[in-house]
Motif scaffolding. Structure first.
Motif, PDB file in Angstrom:
ATOM      1  N   LEU A  53      65.081 103.414 -15.138  1.00  0.00           N
ATOM      2  CA  LEU A  53      64.799 104.055 -13.855  1.00  0.00           C
ATOM      3  C   LEU A  53      64.863 105.563 -14.072  1.00  0.00           C
ATOM      4  O   LEU A  53      65.877 106.085 -14.552  1.00  0.00           O
ATOM      5  N   ALA A  55      64.043 109.507 -12.467  1.00  0.00           N
ATOM      6  CA  ALA A  55      63.775 110.238 -11.219  1.00  0.00           C
ATOM      7  C   ALA A  55      64.562 111.549 -11.201  1.00  0.00           C
ATOM      8  O   ALA A  55      65.335 111.834 -12.123  1.00  0.00           O
ATOM      9  N   ALA A  59      66.157 110.835  -5.447  1.00  0.00           N
ATOM     10  CA  ALA A  59      65.518 109.638  -6.007  1.00  0.00           C
ATOM     11  C   ALA A  59      66.342 109.135  -7.197  1.00  0.00           C
ATOM     12  O   ALA A  59      66.452 107.925  -7.437  1.00  0.00           O
ATOM     13  N   ALA A  63      68.255 105.561  -7.755  1.00  0.00           N
ATOM     14  CA  ALA A  63      68.218 104.824  -9.022  1.00  0.00           C
ATOM     15  C   ALA A  63      69.621 104.463  -9.489  1.00  0.00           C
ATOM     16  O   ALA A  63      69.865 103.368  -9.997  1.00  0.00           O
ATOM     17  N   ILE A 102      60.660 106.907  -9.852  1.00  0.00           N
ATOM     18  CA  ILE A 102      60.874 106.910  -8.395  1.00  0.00           C
ATOM     19  C   ILE A 102      60.647 108.319  -7.872  1.00  0.00           C
ATOM     20  O   ILE A 102      61.279 109.266  -8.351  1.00  0.00           O
ATOM     21  N   VAL A 128      57.478 104.027  -7.917  1.00  0.00           N
ATOM     22  CA  VAL A 128      57.958 103.787  -6.546  1.00  0.00           C
ATOM     23  C   VAL A 128      57.725 105.100  -5.827  1.00  0.00           C
ATOM     24  O   VAL A 128      58.444 106.080  -6.042  1.00  0.00           O
ATOM     25  N   THR A 146      56.503 103.002  -0.968  1.00  0.00           N
ATOM     26  CA  THR A 146      57.492 102.981   0.100  1.00  0.00           C
ATOM     27  C   THR A 146      56.745 103.430   1.356  1.00  0.00           C
ATOM     28  O   THR A 146      55.843 104.262   1.271  1.00  0.00           O
ATOM     29  N   GLN A 163      63.365 104.102  -0.863  1.00  0.00           N
ATOM     30  CA  GLN A 163      63.477 103.944  -2.326  1.00  0.00           C
ATOM     31  C   GLN A 163      64.572 102.927  -2.652  1.00  0.00           C
ATOM     32  O   GLN A 163      64.398 102.081  -3.540  1.00  0.00           O
ATOM     33  N   CYS A 167      63.988  99.253  -4.603  1.00  0.00           N
ATOM     34  CA  CYS A 167      64.792  98.835  -5.766  1.00  0.00           C
ATOM     35  C   CYS A 167      65.539  97.530  -5.487  1.00  0.00           C
ATOM     36  O   CYS A 167      65.652  96.669  -6.367  1.00  0.00           O
TER      37      CYS A 167
END
Ligand code: F6R
Length: 364
Positions: A53, A55, A59, A63, A102, A128, A146, A163, A167
């Motif tokens: 993940l 970001a 964000a 994560a 993300i 994302v 999203t 977000q 997830c």
């Protein structure tokens, strides 16, 4: 355009039940999660060995929370990286891994560079993203949109909340496909997800209490947010929400780390916010709060209804509804967003446009 609200931020905080609901409804039909439209068929999911993940900012905090939830539910290794680190680091990535970038804007320079790096290494990518047609959305192999809608306030609220939801949905679906949860557990988890919007709504109805508390804290110099596990991830977001719009110095710490240095900063009256949504870690964090209190800290506790023993320790308590503990960040973040907002308002600051910050960070 602010629909009767004083600022975009508070309007967007109130849009969270709707944003979360829309995002859930886009992937859950008749109680069943379906990610095939974004190219994540059961077979694709089964072949993924691990998740990365990647970001920036809030964000990244989403994560962090997701890492605990997904790893625990789906029993798949999850690694979280700041995009600005990921892009320059010589990492050993598993070629069967999935890099999940993300980003609300889909234009954050470091996140885009991280995505490109993953692609150049031949790793599958999932974005994302909130903004349709943004660079990250266009370049990723798969996209999970999203549905927060346009976010105007610089400090993210509803996009962050969606977000988290994206997830969570990934975690539940990976768990189902990989066989780490049974049918009943799957049904329970999806029902809990679908119940979140109404619970967020209930927290919003309690905002006057937070407003009152925030006004009292408007002159604070330093604030510490502590928690363990998912509560540590929530602490990070709570701390950022406060500092970026109130300009009050704040830090988030894994509660167990306090004794390794930071506790020396606690003075008479220093505000320490303890996040305690994870039952198995509750007593541990309470004892860290007790340690802070004995050094003079003023304590706010954020926990779920039922954990009333917190009142023996904390000076001020906010209760949130119970949910599956993997999803606790979705509820716990709301009072913290409200706290940041009302502290900023009490200090007379430009809530929607804090100094030195841009909504979309398109340079590194
Ligand atoms: C904090 C905030 C930022 C963003 C970060 C990433 O409230 O909004 O920390 O989360 O700049 O932005 P996106 O999600 O657009 O990549």
């Amino acid at each position: 355009e602010k629909a009767g609200f004083e600022h975009f931020m508070i309007k967007e905080i109130h849009e969270q039940p709707r944003a979360v609901k829309d995002t859930l409804n886009s992937v859950i039909h008749d109680g069943v999660i379906d990610l095939s439209e974004m190219g994540l068929s059961d077979e694709t999911i089964r072949n993924i060995s691990q998740l990365y993940l990647v970001a920036c900012g809030s964000a990244y905090h989403a994560a962090m929370s997701a890492q605990y939830a997904i790893e625990d539910l789906a029993q798949i290794p999850v690694r979280v990286e700041l995009a600005s680190e990921f892009r320059y680091r010589k990492m050993i990535l598993d070629e069967k891994g999935l890099v999940v970038v993300i980003s609300q804007s889909g234009e954050t320079a470091d996140s885009l560079a991280a995505l490109r790096k993953a692609k150049s290494m031949g790793i599958q990518t999932l974005a994302v993203v909130n903004v349709v047609g943004s660079s990250i959305a266009r370049e990723a192999d798969h996209v999970f949109y999203t549905l927060a809608g346009p976010e105007i306030a610089v400090a993210t609220t509803k996009a962050y909340s969606t977000q988290l939801i994206a997830c969570d949905v990934l975690g539940v679906q990976f768990a189902k496909v990989r066989g780490t949860i049974d049918e009943n557990h799957y049904r329970e988890l999806t029902e809990e997800l679908l119940a979140l919007p109404e619970k967020i709504e209930r927290i919003l109805q309690d905002k006057e209490r937070i407003q009152w508390f925030a006004a009292k804290q408007a002159a604070a110099h330093d604030v510490f947010f502590i928690g363990r596990g998912i509560d540590y991830a929530i602490s990070m977001e709570g701390s950022l929400k406060l500092k970026e719009i109130s300009y009050i110095h704040s830090e988030a710490y894994a509660a167990g780390e306090l004794k390794h240095g930071t506790i020396s900063l606690i003075e008479d009256g220093t505000l320490v916010v303890g996040i305690l949504t994870q039952s198995s870690l509750y007593e541990k964090t309470v004892s860290n709060l007790v340690e802070c209190k004995s050094r003079g800290a003023y304590l706010m506790g954020l926990t779920t209804y039922g954990h009333y023993s917190i009142e023996d320790t904390a000076d001020f308590v906010i209760y949130i509804p119970k949910t599956d503990e993997h999803f606790a960040a979705s509820l716990a973040v709301v009072p913290l967003q409200l706290m940041g907002y009302y502290v900023s308002v009490a200090r007379g600051l430009d809530v929607d446009k804090p100094r030195n910050l841009a909504k979309s960070v398109t340079v590194e």
